[in-house]
Scaffold this motif. Structure first.
Motif, PDB file in Angstrom:
ATOM      1  N   SER A  80      -4.602   7.004 -12.658  1.00 49.26           N
ATOM      2  CA  SER A  80      -4.570   5.566 -12.854  1.00 49.26           C
ATOM      3  C   SER A  80      -5.569   4.864 -11.916  1.00 49.26           C
ATOM      4  CB  SER A  80      -3.495   5.723 -11.270  1.00 49.26           C
ATOM      5  OG  SER A  80      -3.993   6.294 -10.217  1.00 49.26           O
ATOM      6  N   SER A  81      -5.646   4.152 -11.715  1.00 49.23           N
ATOM      7  CA  SER A  81      -7.471   3.067 -10.783  1.00 49.23           C
ATOM      8  C   SER A  81      -6.577   2.677  -9.027  1.00 49.23           C
ATOM      9  CB  SER A  81      -7.638   1.841 -11.621  1.00 49.23           C
ATOM     10  OG  SER A  81      -7.487   2.055 -13.174  1.00 49.23           O
ATOM     11  N   GLY A  82      -7.781   2.462  -8.438  1.00 48.58           N
ATOM     12  CA  GLY A  82      -7.869   2.525  -6.963  1.00 48.58           C
ATOM     13  C   GLY A  82      -8.431   2.971  -6.488  1.00 48.58           C
ATOM     14  N   GLN A  83      -8.348   3.377  -4.906  1.00 45.30           N
ATOM     15  CA  GLN A  83      -8.143   4.301  -4.429  1.00 45.30           C
ATOM     16  C   GLN A  83      -7.929   5.432  -4.221  1.00 45.30           C
ATOM     17  OE1 GLN A  83      -8.361   1.134  -1.252  1.00 45.30           O
ATOM     18  NE2 GLN A  83     -10.529   1.215  -0.505  1.00 45.30           N
ATOM     19  N   PRO A  84      -9.269   6.139  -3.131  1.00 41.26           N
ATOM     20  CA  PRO A  84      -8.498   7.536  -3.302  1.00 41.26           C
ATOM     21  C   PRO A  84      -8.057   7.788  -2.013  1.00 41.26           C
ATOM     22  CG  PRO A  84     -10.719   7.566  -2.647  1.00 41.26           C
ATOM     23  CD  PRO A  84     -10.460   6.066  -3.095  1.00 41.26           C
ATOM     24  N   PHE A  85      -7.151   8.879  -1.888  1.00 43.83           N
ATOM     25  CA  PHE A  85      -5.666   9.244  -0.690  1.00 43.83           C
ATOM     26  C   PHE A  85      -5.941  10.313  -0.866  1.00 43.83           C
ATOM     27  CE2 PHE A  85      -3.448   8.921  -5.599  1.00 43.83           C
ATOM     28  CZ  PHE A  85      -2.542  10.111  -4.705  1.00 43.83           C
ATOM     29  N   CYS A  86      -4.886  10.595   0.624  1.00 47.88           N
ATOM     30  CA  CYS A  86      -4.736  11.974   1.316  1.00 47.88           C
ATOM     31  C   CYS A  86      -3.316  12.603   0.410  1.00 47.88           C
ATOM     32  CB  CYS A  86      -4.907  12.114   2.287  1.00 47.88           C
ATOM     33  SG  CYS A  86      -4.289  13.582   3.285  1.00 47.88           S
ATOM     34  N   GLU A  87      -4.036  13.507  -0.510  1.00 48.80           N
ATOM     35  CA  GLU A  87      -2.589  14.295  -1.117  1.00 48.80           C
ATOM     36  C   GLU A  87      -1.500  14.438   0.008  1.00 48.80           C
ATOM     37  OE1 GLU A  87      -3.556  18.197  -3.349  1.00 48.80           O
ATOM     38  OE2 GLU A  87      -5.493  17.895  -1.027  1.00 48.80           O
ATOM     39  N   GLU A  88      -1.743  14.426   1.047  1.00 47.84           N
ATOM     40  CA  GLU A  88      -0.811  15.675   2.124  1.00 47.84           C
ATOM     41  C   GLU A  88      -0.141  13.965   3.061  1.00 47.84           C
ATOM     42  OE1 GLU A  88       0.931  18.352   3.262  1.00 47.84           O
ATOM     43  OE2 GLU A  88      -0.511  19.129   1.156  1.00 47.84           O
ATOM     44  N   CYS A  89      -0.679  12.882   3.498  1.00 51.47           N
ATOM     45  CA  CYS A  89      -0.326  11.654   3.897  1.00 51.47           C
ATOM     46  C   CYS A  89       0.050  10.381   3.533  1.00 51.47           C
ATOM     47  CB  CYS A  89      -0.585  11.981   5.448  1.00 51.47           C
ATOM     48  SG  CYS A  89      -1.962  11.221   5.777  1.00 51.47           S
ATOM     49  N   PHE A  90      -0.780  10.406   2.515  1.00 55.03           N
ATOM     50  CA  PHE A  90      -0.888   9.070   1.910  1.00 55.03           C
ATOM     51  C   PHE A  90      -1.921   8.206   2.059  1.00 55.03           C
ATOM     52  CE2 PHE A  90       3.141  11.280  -0.304  1.00 55.03           C
ATOM     53  CZ  PHE A  90       2.393  12.109  -1.250  1.00 55.03           C
ATOM     54  N   THR A  91      -2.544   8.217   2.950  1.00 55.56           N
ATOM     55  CA  THR A  91      -3.518   7.771   3.229  1.00 55.56           C
ATOM     56  C   THR A  91      -4.791   7.152   2.654  1.00 55.56           C
ATOM     57  OG1 THR A  91      -2.699   8.838   5.799  1.00 55.56           O
ATOM     58  CG2 THR A  91      -4.803   7.397   5.901  1.00 55.56           C
ATOM     59  N   VAL A  92      -4.863   5.942   2.211  1.00 52.07           N
ATOM     60  CA  VAL A  92      -6.267   5.964   1.888  1.00 52.07           C
ATOM     61  C   VAL A  92      -7.195   5.911   2.357  1.00 52.07           C
ATOM     62  CG1 VAL A  92      -7.420   3.574   0.666  1.00 52.07           C
ATOM     63  CG2 VAL A  92      -4.445   3.651   0.661  1.00 52.07           C
ATOM     64  N   ILE A  93      -8.142   6.408   1.547  1.00 52.89           N
ATOM     65  CA  ILE A  93      -9.672   6.892   1.912  1.00 52.89           C
ATOM     66  C   ILE A  93     -10.473   5.883   1.255  1.00 52.89           C
ATOM     67  CG2 ILE A  93     -11.197   9.018   1.793  1.00 52.89           C
ATOM     68  CD1 ILE A  93      -9.003  10.451   1.594  1.00 52.89           C
ATOM     69  N   ASP A  94     -11.232   5.162   2.405  1.00 46.36           N
ATOM     70  CA  ASP A  94     -12.150   4.053   1.788  1.00 46.36           C
ATOM     71  C   ASP A  94     -12.603   5.204   1.176  1.00 46.36           C
ATOM     72  OD1 ASP A  94     -15.362   3.426   3.253  1.00 46.36           O
ATOM     73  OD2 ASP A  94     -13.741   2.214   2.502  1.00 46.36           O
ATOM     74  N   LYS A 241       1.068  -4.245 -12.282  1.00 45.18           N
ATOM     75  CA  LYS A 241       2.470  -3.912 -10.744  1.00 45.18           C
ATOM     76  C   LYS A 241       1.664  -2.847  -9.737  1.00 45.18           C
ATOM     77  CE  LYS A 241       7.149  -1.547 -11.688  1.00 45.18           C
ATOM     78  NZ  LYS A 241       8.027  -1.126 -12.174  1.00 45.18           N
ATOM     79  N   GLU A 242       1.236  -2.195 -10.035  1.00 42.19           N
ATOM     80  CA  GLU A 242       0.440  -0.727  -8.761  1.00 42.19           C
ATOM     81  C   GLU A 242       0.292  -1.814  -7.775  1.00 42.19           C
ATOM     82  OE1 GLU A 242      -0.946   2.719 -11.161  1.00 42.19           O
ATOM     83  OE2 GLU A 242       0.888   3.051 -12.109  1.00 42.19           O
ATOM     84  N   TYR A 243      -1.060  -2.898  -8.194  1.00 39.69           N
ATOM     85  CA  TYR A 243      -1.849  -2.928  -7.363  1.00 39.69           C
ATOM     86  C   TYR A 243      -1.275  -3.949  -6.277  1.00 39.69           C
ATOM     87  CZ  TYR A 243      -5.040  -6.316  -5.119  1.00 39.69           C
ATOM     88  OH  TYR A 243      -5.934  -7.211  -4.304  1.00 39.69           O
ATOM     89  N   PHE A 244       0.264  -4.284  -7.096  1.00 40.15           N
ATOM     90  CA  PHE A 244       0.991  -6.029  -6.119  1.00 40.15           C
ATOM     91  C   PHE A 244       1.402  -4.625  -5.400  1.00 40.15           C
ATOM     92  CE2 PHE A 244      -0.939  -8.603  -8.677  1.00 40.15           C
ATOM     93  CZ  PHE A 244      -1.582  -9.917  -7.741  1.00 40.15           C
ATOM     94  N   GLU A 245       2.151  -3.635  -5.173  1.00 40.53           N
ATOM     95  CA  GLU A 245       2.653  -2.453  -4.601  1.00 40.53           C
ATOM     96  C   GLU A 245       1.463  -2.184  -3.681  1.00 40.53           C
ATOM     97  OE1 GLU A 245       4.024   0.144  -7.430  1.00 40.53           O
ATOM     98  OE2 GLU A 245       6.040  -0.664  -7.615  1.00 40.53           O
ATOM     99  N   LYS A 246       0.658  -1.644  -4.083  1.00 47.08           N
ATOM    100  CA  LYS A 246      -0.729  -1.734  -2.705  1.00 47.08           C
ATOM    101  C   LYS A 246      -1.778  -2.025  -2.949  1.00 47.08           C
ATOM    102  CE  LYS A 246       1.528   3.504  -1.516  1.00 47.08           C
ATOM    103  NZ  LYS A 246       1.568   4.178  -1.878  1.00 47.08           N
ATOM    104  N   PRO A 247      -2.407  -3.429  -2.828  1.00 49.76           N
ATOM    105  CA  PRO A 247      -3.418  -4.333  -2.564  1.00 49.76           C
ATOM    106  C   PRO A 247      -4.615  -3.278  -2.190  1.00 49.76           C
ATOM    107  CG  PRO A 247      -1.926  -5.313  -1.253  1.00 49.76           C
ATOM    108  CD  PRO A 247      -0.863  -4.221  -1.614  1.00 49.76           C
ATOM    109  N   PHE A 248      -5.745  -3.943  -2.797  1.00 48.99           N
ATOM    110  CA  PHE A 248      -7.036  -3.450  -2.248  1.00 48.99           C
ATOM    111  C   PHE A 248      -8.148  -4.302  -2.746  1.00 48.99           C
ATOM    112  CE2 PHE A 248      -6.639  -0.612  -5.889  1.00 48.99           C
ATOM    113  CZ  PHE A 248      -7.657  -1.620  -6.839  1.00 48.99           C
ATOM    114  N   VAL A 249      -8.755  -4.094  -1.928  1.00 49.80           N
ATOM    115  CA  VAL A 249     -10.324  -5.175  -2.306  1.00 49.80           C
ATOM    116  C   VAL A 249     -11.518  -4.903  -2.251  1.00 49.80           C
ATOM    117  CG1 VAL A 249     -11.557  -6.904  -1.581  1.00 49.80           C
ATOM    118  CG2 VAL A 249      -8.902  -7.461  -0.881  1.00 49.80           C
ATOM    119  N   THR A 250     -12.254  -3.669  -3.356  1.00 46.47           N
ATOM    120  CA  THR A 250     -13.536  -3.744  -3.392  1.00 46.47           C
ATOM    121  C   THR A 250     -13.668  -4.500  -4.227  1.00 46.47           C
ATOM    122  OG1 THR A 250     -12.658  -2.274  -5.504  1.00 46.47           O
ATOM    123  CG2 THR A 250     -12.825  -1.373  -2.932  1.00 46.47           C
ATOM    124  N   PRO A 251     -16.088  -3.926  -3.928  1.00 46.94           N
ATOM    125  CA  PRO A 251     -16.464  -5.175  -5.000  1.00 46.94           C
ATOM    126  C   PRO A 251     -16.235  -5.170  -6.336  1.00 46.94           C
ATOM    127  CG  PRO A 251     -18.133  -4.142  -2.706  1.00 46.94           C
ATOM    128  CD  PRO A 251     -16.532  -3.444  -2.730  1.00 46.94           C
TER     129      PRO A 251
END
Length: 367
Positions: A80-94, A241-251
């Motif tokens: 998948s493509s997206g931002q990194p996340f914590c594998e324990e609590c799933f917090t998005v990592i910048d 589909k995944e993006y609109f479930e968890k949108p993010f914005v990066t350059p």
């Protein structure tokens, strides 16, 4: 621009046919069941993406599963493509925060739950995997790997079953170990073997790339111009589909999105990917809760959207954010009624931009 590729990869051990959860970008990994060394690099570098160009695929924003069943080199990949996340609590990592940890050589600590994740700067093995890779988050061959091994080894005690002498064990120890005192072989029981090689879950690996605008655009061009890749249209749909479930914005994402939305089909190649169908799927999702989406997303879609549906044009032309309406006024594919609406907008900046657009006879004459 930083762009993350997320991998969850399993290989099939040629020795026992059990699945191996790959825990890092490495040459070889050890089967947790039989102890056989299994080649990882031959799969991830030569086979993992099948007929696709590995770098072109990873440079784009796509999601999907690829599986090769049976035989040597069998594997199962979830990508998948997206931002990194914590594998324990799933917090998005910048991504910038992840790179700060990677560059400093310090284990990354989740800001939400304090879960530790190993970091690894780009080395020769990682550069062979992808030349633009700059680091990996959650790779077990990363920063805290040695510390974990030291702690693990210090807890293990095992005596030779023939003479009772102590045997030196490490994660490199084979399942059969010869006693250096009596020369008899000992077969390590499951209780010891599993402590040396604990069963691994299929953990996500976050490979961070540093890409140029041309490289991001090149991923779109690649899929448009290779006939055999039409089947991978689904991977674009999956990502949207995944993006609109968890949108993010990066350059990097906005740069790729600009190329994706402005792309047109290559009419000279038959049976290739129909980008307009995928764009329509994106527009359909964008319209759902349009005002709640990030303004950067609305601006990019408004300015660069190829074949924007009239309903979406109407909604964007009434967007409360002036920047969205200015962006829409730069889109040369608008309907006449939308152009006139923008030319009469309450904002002088929107009016000025919209008056540059041609309508009627002159639009057809000058493009």
């Amino acid at each position: 621009m930083l762009k993350t590729s997320v991998f969850q990869l399993q290989l099939v051990c040629p020795g026992c046919n059990n699945n191996i959860a790959v825990s890092g970008i490495t040459d070889t990994d050890t089967c947790q069941n039989c102890g056989k060394n299994v080649s990882v690099s031959t799969v991830i570098n030569d086979k993992m993406f099948g007929i696709m160009h590995k770098e072109k695929y990873m440079n784009g924003f796509l999601s999907g599963g690829i599986e090769q069943i049976g035989g040597a080199g069998a594997y199962k990949l979830v990508y998948s493509s997206g931002q990194p996340f914590c594998e324990e609590c799933f917090t998005v990592i910048d991504e910038e925060s992840a790179m700060n940890a990677i560059n400093s050589g310090k284990t990354f600590s989740c800001p939400n739950c304090s879960h530790k994740m190993p970091v690894r700067a780009a080395d020769a093995i990682l550069k062979e995997f992808h030349p633009k890779a700059v680091g990996v988050l959650n790779d077990s061959f990363g920063k805290d790997y040695a510390e974990k091994n030291t702690e693990k080894e210090s807890l293990l005690v095992f005596k030779c079953m023939t003479c009772g002498a102590g045997l030196e064990l490490s994660d490199d120890t084979d399942r059969k170990i010869k006693c250096k005192y009596c020369d008899n072989e000992n077969y390590l029981p499951d209780s010891i073997w599993m402590k040396l090689h604990p069963d691994k879950e299929v953990q996500p690996l976050f490979v961070i790339l540093d890409l140029s605008e041309a490289e991001l655009k090149g991923s779109i061009d690649y899929f448009l111009n290779v006939t055999a890749l039409n089947v991978f249209s689904k991977h674009f749909i999956n990502f949207i589909k995944e993006y609109f479930e968890k949108p993010f914005v990066t350059p990097a994402f906005l740069s790729w999105l600009k190329s994706f939305l402005s792309a047109k089909n290559n009419e000279e190649i038959s049976f290739n990917m129909d980008i307009t169908k995928i764009q329509k799927y994106f527009y359909d999702n964008l319209r759902l809760g349009l005002s709640s989406h990030p303004v950067e997303l609305r601006i990019t879609a408004a300015e660069f959207g190829n074949g924007l549906p009239i309903e979406l044009q109407k909604e964007l032309s009434g967007d409360p954010d002036e920047k969205v309406r200015i962006a829409l006024a730069k889109n040369t594919g608008l309907k006449k009624e939308i152009i006139k609406k923008l030319q009469a907008d309450s904002s002088n900046a929107v009016q000025t931009e919209a008056k540059k657009l041609k309508t009627g006879f002159f639009k057809g004459l000058f493009g």
